[in-house]
Design a protein around this motif. Sequence first.
Motif, PDB file in Angstrom:
ATOM      1  N   LEU A  16       0.841  -1.194   0.000  1.00  0.00           N
ATOM      2  CA  LEU A  16       0.000   0.000   0.000  1.00  0.00           C
ATOM      3  C   LEU A  16       0.873   1.238   0.000  1.00  0.00           C
ATOM      4  O   LEU A  16       1.921   1.293   0.665  1.00  0.00           O
ATOM      5  N   GLU A  28      -7.998  -4.431   1.153  1.00  0.00           N
ATOM      6  CA  GLU A  28      -7.884  -5.430   2.213  1.00  0.00           C
ATOM      7  C   GLU A  28      -6.812  -6.468   1.886  1.00  0.00           C
ATOM      8  O   GLU A  28      -6.078  -6.919   2.767  1.00  0.00           O
ATOM      9  N   TYR A  31      -3.486  -4.766   2.473  1.00  0.00           N
ATOM     10  CA  TYR A  31      -3.331  -4.418   3.885  1.00  0.00           C
ATOM     11  C   TYR A  31      -3.013  -5.666   4.708  1.00  0.00           C
ATOM     12  O   TYR A  31      -2.180  -5.638   5.626  1.00  0.00           O
ATOM     13  N   ARG A  38      -0.484   0.767   9.273  1.00  0.00           N
ATOM     14  CA  ARG A  38      -1.828   1.231   9.616  1.00  0.00           C
ATOM     15  C   ARG A  38      -2.314   2.077   8.456  1.00  0.00           C
ATOM     16  O   ARG A  38      -1.669   3.058   8.076  1.00  0.00           O
ATOM     17  N   ALA A  39      -3.430   1.688   7.878  1.00  0.00           N
ATOM     18  CA  ALA A  39      -3.918   2.373   6.683  1.00  0.00           C
ATOM     19  C   ALA A  39      -5.432   2.427   6.704  1.00  0.00           C
ATOM     20  O   ALA A  39      -6.096   1.633   7.380  1.00  0.00           O
ATOM     21  N   VAL A  46      -6.220   5.536  -0.536  1.00  0.00           N
ATOM     22  CA  VAL A  46      -5.485   4.989   0.599  1.00  0.00           C
ATOM     23  C   VAL A  46      -4.773   6.113   1.352  1.00  0.00           C
ATOM     24  O   VAL A  46      -4.106   6.966   0.751  1.00  0.00           O
ATOM     25  N   SER A  85     -10.791  -1.795  11.903  1.00  0.00           N
ATOM     26  CA  SER A  85     -11.236  -1.428  10.558  1.00  0.00           C
ATOM     27  C   SER A  85     -12.750  -1.597  10.448  1.00  0.00           C
ATOM     28  O   SER A  85     -13.319  -2.550  10.969  1.00  0.00           O
TER      29      SER A  85
END
Length: 231
Positions: A16, A28, A31, A38-39, A46, A85
């Motif tokens: 990412l 996802e 990630y 941490r996104a 993004v 999330s």
Amino acid sequence: MSTSTKPIAAPAIPILENGDRLSRAEFERRYAAMPAARAELIEGIVYMASPVRFAQHGEPHAEFIIWLGNYKVATPGLRIGDNASVRLDLDNEPQPDICLFLDPERGGQAGISEDGYIEGAPELVAEVASSSVSIDLGPKLDAYRRNGVREYLVWRVLDGAFDWFVLREERFEPLSPDSEGILKSLVFPGLWLDPTALLAADMPRVLAVLNQGVASPEHAAFVERLRGASA
């Protein structure tokens, strides 16, 4: 004699990067391959988190949790999440600092998916932001509003300010304090806050006001309603 350089193999799953435009499913996938990152996915874009400073984020975040966590303990049927999330829609998967929501069995509008994600809009979301120019008061606010988050709290640390928005007719409007300067949740009866005390890091006062709310007839009626819904 000529030499050749082998091309560098691309990773099996791309990493990412800030500004990537991705579907939620692809977000996802990438990630999950970056467990130390941490996104968030906000409106299909993004956003990668920066290093977290103590005074500007870590401590306010903890004080938020102390306040909301004490309310959760006093109120059956609530779930609380820290940096979990949330699948809001196909273009948005934020990772809010804190979310507080009702168990679906008690009428909550968010639930937990089979693979462990929050799906749907939590009733309340809280974020620690640096200032009014933060993403938390820009595209993220719009995503929360559009998906039906009913109350949205933002602690703007550098501004020394606190925002409490309530959803009315598909718009976020500021919650007005009472005559004593106390903010009282419209979604969670008894969730009371003295914002002046919170900004001054006066946690004994913050918890004293919360305890007044938890001892109120409104909270008692809410607890009975939740117990009845469970039964």
